[in-house]
Design a protein around this motif. Structure first.
Motif, PDB file in Angstrom:
ATOM      1  N   ARG A 173      -7.689   2.512  -4.152  1.00  0.00           N
ATOM      2  CA  ARG A 173      -7.110   2.186  -5.468  1.00  0.00           C
ATOM      3  C   ARG A 173      -7.920   2.714  -6.649  1.00  0.00           C
ATOM      4  NH1 ARG A 173      -6.823  -1.994  -2.035  1.00  0.00           N
ATOM      5  NH2 ARG A 173      -8.906  -2.542  -2.737  1.00  0.00           N
ATOM      6  N   ASP A 174      -8.998   3.481  -6.415  1.00  0.00           N
ATOM      7  CA  ASP A 174      -9.807   3.979  -7.528  1.00  0.00           C
ATOM      8  C   ASP A 174      -9.407   5.366  -8.001  1.00  0.00           C
ATOM      9  OD1 ASP A 174     -11.330   1.692  -7.695  1.00  0.00           O
ATOM     10  OD2 ASP A 174     -12.924   2.439  -6.395  1.00  0.00           O
ATOM     11  N   THR A 175      -8.564   6.060  -7.227  1.00  0.00           N
ATOM     12  CA  THR A 175      -8.031   7.353  -7.655  1.00  0.00           C
ATOM     13  C   THR A 175      -6.512   7.313  -7.562  1.00  0.00           C
ATOM     14  OG1 THR A 175      -8.108   8.346  -5.448  1.00  0.00           O
ATOM     15  CG2 THR A 175     -10.083   8.584  -6.830  1.00  0.00           C
ATOM     16  N   LEU A 176      -5.876   8.249  -8.251  1.00  0.00           N
ATOM     17  CA  LEU A 176      -4.419   8.251  -8.295  1.00  0.00           C
ATOM     18  C   LEU A 176      -3.805   8.304  -6.903  1.00  0.00           C
ATOM     19  CD1 LEU A 176      -1.739   8.432  -9.860  1.00  0.00           C
ATOM     20  CD2 LEU A 176      -2.101  10.909 -10.022  1.00  0.00           C
ATOM     21  N   THR A 177      -4.296   9.202  -6.062  1.00  0.00           N
ATOM     22  CA  THR A 177      -3.717   9.370  -4.732  1.00  0.00           C
ATOM     23  C   THR A 177      -3.861   8.098  -3.901  1.00  0.00           C
ATOM     24  OG1 THR A 177      -4.236  11.738  -4.784  1.00  0.00           O
ATOM     25  CG2 THR A 177      -3.778  10.760  -2.640  1.00  0.00           C
ATOM     26  N   SER A 178      -5.059   7.517  -3.882  1.00  0.00           N
ATOM     27  CA  SER A 178      -5.277   6.323  -3.057  1.00  0.00           C
ATOM     28  C   SER A 178      -4.562   5.115  -3.641  1.00  0.00           C
ATOM     29  CB  SER A 178      -6.775   6.039  -2.906  1.00  0.00           C
ATOM     30  OG  SER A 178      -7.380   5.752  -4.151  1.00  0.00           O
ATOM     31  N   TRP A 179      -4.477   5.044  -4.977  1.00  0.00           N
ATOM     32  CA  TRP A 179      -3.791   3.912  -5.611  1.00  0.00           C
ATOM     33  C   TRP A 179      -2.308   3.908  -5.260  1.00  0.00           C
ATOM     34  CZ3 TRP A 179       0.183   3.812  -9.278  1.00  0.00           C
ATOM     35  CH2 TRP A 179       0.518   2.525  -9.740  1.00  0.00           C
ATOM     36  N   ARG A 180      -1.667   5.050  -5.347  1.00  0.00           N
ATOM     37  CA  ARG A 180      -0.237   5.118  -5.018  1.00  0.00           C
ATOM     38  C   ARG A 180       0.015   4.649  -3.592  1.00  0.00           C
ATOM     39  NH1 ARG A 180       1.261  11.056  -7.647  1.00  0.00           N
ATOM     40  NH2 ARG A 180       1.821  10.313  -9.745  1.00  0.00           N
ATOM     41  N   ALA A 181      -0.826   5.088  -2.665  1.00  0.00           N
ATOM     42  CA  ALA A 181      -0.636   4.706  -1.267  1.00  0.00           C
ATOM     43  C   ALA A 181      -0.930   3.225  -1.044  1.00  0.00           C
ATOM     44  CB  ALA A 181      -1.539   5.561  -0.382  1.00  0.00           C
ATOM     45  N   ALA A 182      -1.995   2.718  -1.670  1.00  0.00           N
ATOM     46  CA  ALA A 182      -2.431   1.343  -1.411  1.00  0.00           C
ATOM     47  C   ALA A 182      -1.512   0.299  -2.011  1.00  0.00           C
ATOM     48  CB  ALA A 182      -3.852   1.145  -1.938  1.00  0.00           C
ATOM     49  N   THR A 183      -0.817   0.642  -3.093  1.00  0.00           N
ATOM     50  CA  THR A 183       0.000  -0.353  -3.781  1.00  0.00           C
ATOM     51  C   THR A 183       1.498  -0.179  -3.563  1.00  0.00           C
ATOM     52  OG1 THR A 183       0.072   0.951  -5.837  1.00  0.00           O
ATOM     53  CG2 THR A 183      -1.731  -0.630  -5.592  1.00  0.00           C
ATOM     54  N   ALA A 184       1.897   0.837  -2.834  1.00  0.00           N
ATOM     55  CA  ALA A 184       3.321   1.150  -2.703  1.00  0.00           C
ATOM     56  C   ALA A 184       4.145  -0.052  -2.259  1.00  0.00           C
ATOM     57  CB  ALA A 184       3.513   2.323  -1.736  1.00  0.00           C
ATOM     58  N   ASP A 185       3.656  -0.786  -1.264  1.00  0.00           N
ATOM     59  CA  ASP A 185       4.398  -1.929  -0.727  1.00  0.00           C
ATOM     60  C   ASP A 185       3.619  -3.233  -0.871  1.00  0.00           C
ATOM     61  OD1 ASP A 185       6.602  -0.366   0.151  1.00  0.00           O
ATOM     62  OD2 ASP A 185       5.449   0.252   1.897  1.00  0.00           O
ATOM     63  N   MET A 186       2.675  -3.266  -1.802  1.00  0.00           N
ATOM     64  CA  MET A 186       1.752  -4.406  -1.873  1.00  0.00           C
ATOM     65  C   MET A 186       2.471  -5.734  -2.064  1.00  0.00           C
ATOM     66  SD  MET A 186      -1.448  -5.066  -4.467  1.00  0.00           S
ATOM     67  CE  MET A 186      -2.532  -3.885  -3.692  1.00  0.00           C
ATOM     68  N   LEU A 187       3.411  -5.810  -2.988  1.00  0.00           N
ATOM     69  CA  LEU A 187       4.024  -7.089  -3.302  1.00  0.00           C
ATOM     70  C   LEU A 187       5.069  -7.502  -2.282  1.00  0.00           C
ATOM     71  CD1 LEU A 187       4.446  -6.978  -7.184  1.00  0.00           C
ATOM     72  CD2 LEU A 187       2.582  -7.889  -5.829  1.00  0.00           C
ATOM     73  N   VAL A 188       5.899  -6.582  -1.858  1.00  0.00           N
ATOM     74  CA  VAL A 188       7.027  -6.954  -1.015  1.00  0.00           C
ATOM     75  C   VAL A 188       6.634  -7.082   0.449  1.00  0.00           C
ATOM     76  CG1 VAL A 188       9.308  -6.249  -0.209  1.00  0.00           C
ATOM     77  CG2 VAL A 188       8.697  -5.962  -2.594  1.00  0.00           C
ATOM     78  N   VAL A 189       5.911  -6.106   0.977  1.00  0.00           N
ATOM     79  CA  VAL A 189       5.595  -6.097   2.397  1.00  0.00           C
ATOM     80  C   VAL A 189       4.304  -6.853   2.686  1.00  0.00           C
ATOM     81  CG1 VAL A 189       5.062  -4.645   4.385  1.00  0.00           C
ATOM     82  CG2 VAL A 189       6.816  -3.935   2.758  1.00  0.00           C
ATOM     83  N   SER A 190       3.215  -6.459   2.017  1.00  0.00           N
ATOM     84  CA  SER A 190       1.914  -7.034   2.346  1.00  0.00           C
ATOM     85  C   SER A 190       1.835  -8.509   2.003  1.00  0.00           C
ATOM     86  CB  SER A 190       0.808  -6.272   1.610  1.00  0.00           C
ATOM     87  OG  SER A 190       0.802  -4.922   2.007  1.00  0.00           O
ATOM     88  N   THR A 191       2.459  -8.927   0.912  1.00  0.00           N
ATOM     89  CA  THR A 191       2.327 -10.308   0.478  1.00  0.00           C
ATOM     90  C   THR A 191       3.584 -11.138   0.721  1.00  0.00           C
ATOM     91  OG1 THR A 191       3.082  -9.808  -1.751  1.00  0.00           O
ATOM     92  CG2 THR A 191       0.744  -9.562  -1.330  1.00  0.00           C
ATOM     93  N   ARG A 192       4.642 -10.509   1.225  1.00  0.00           N
ATOM     94  CA  ARG A 192       5.865 -11.218   1.585  1.00  0.00           C
ATOM     95  C   ARG A 192       6.416 -12.052   0.425  1.00  0.00           C
ATOM     96  NH1 ARG A 192       6.230 -10.190   6.860  1.00  0.00           N
ATOM     97  NH2 ARG A 192       4.298  -9.863   8.018  1.00  0.00           N
TER      98      ARG A 192
END
Length: 270
Positions: A173-192
């Motif tokens: 989440r500290d660079t654009l590329t990693s942030w996009r990947a890490a947060t793509a499904d954070m709210l819906v999938v990872s946190t249900r």
């Protein structure tokens, strides 16, 4: 009692997250001095659909996001679990209501805010517990948004800095590329949160920061991975970063612009 491998691994991950998330208080003054605030355009986008002006800055740290929220005219209450960070916040923003508390135990009444924003903090929350708490304090139609200041690794020297620094200094989440990947499904999938929130959206907004080699090194030294690193390893890592910055024409002399963005992930309360 027999503990399954998956359960033990999960407990280790929770323990590691707790260790990292609780490390910032030891560097509260450096965090306040060196970490950037947030792009106003990003905050306005995060609040675009909020039904009113009442905003909770959750996991507020030393008040970096609070500063920008005040600047755009929000009615802010800040909640922060770490006493040292909370002290810095109150010193910097004495007119803002700032309370001790956490994402898992928010000290506010039901439906008392129109938006909950978290600056570089949402990934530290135990969302299995924090999700219902956030939904509880949000008014119907309220907004949940996470904001992250991220380096623009589309720029060659920034991408090389990431490689040289290692994941403790420039991590997920500290660079654009990693942030996009890490947060793509954070709210819906990872946190249900799908039963309480609608689908999430991502956006990024330009937000550069004037730095020197020394101040950039001081900023990277406030990363959680660096704060928990043994001192000899920490000094080795910072020395490697210092040598790299001295070798690049973009960063070797005086001030330079660190290419950054503020990334936002938002969802609305059903």
């Amino acid at each position: 009692m027999r503990v399954r491998h998956g359960q033990a691994e999960g407990r280790c991950l929770v323990g590691e997250r707790t260790l990292l998330s609780s490390s910032f208080g030891s560097a509260a003054s450096a965090y306040a001095e060196h970490r950037p605030d947030y792009a106003q355009a990003a905050v306005r986008w995060a609040l675009e659909f909020a039904p009113g002006p009442r905003v909770l800055d959750l996991g507020a740290g030393t008040g970096k996001l609070t500063h920008t929220l005040v600047a755009v005219g929000a009615d802010v209450v800040a909640v922060e679990p770490d006493p040292a960070m909370l002290t810095e916040l109150r010193r910097a923003r004495p007119t803002v209501r700032a309370l001790p508390g956490s994402a898992e135990a928010i000290p506010l009444p039901d439906a008392s805010v129109d938006a909950v924003l978290a600056g570089n903090a949402l990934h530290w929350f135990d969302m299995a517990v924090a999700g219902p708490e956030i939904a509880r304090v949000l008014a119907p139609g309220g907004v949940l948004a996470g904001l992250w200041n991220i380096m623009d690794d589309r720029i060659d020297w920034v991408a090389e800095l990431e490689r040289v620094s290692g994941s403790a200094a420039i991590g997920p989440r500290d660079t654009l590329t990693s942030w996009r990947a890490a947060t793509a499904d954070m709210l819906v999938v990872s946190t249900r949160l799908d039963s309480r929130f609608g689908s999430s959206e991502q956006a990024e907004f330009p937000h550069g920061q004037r730095r020197t080699a020394d101040s950039l090194i001081a900023t990277l030294a406030t990363r959680a991975g660096m704060l928990v690193m043994p001192e000899p390893d920490r000094e080795t890592t910072l020395g490697r970063i210092r040598d790299f910055l001295a070798s690049r024409p973009e960063t070797a002399e005086g001030e330079f612009n660190l290419p950054m963005l503020t990334g936002v992930l938002r969802a609305r309360r059903r």
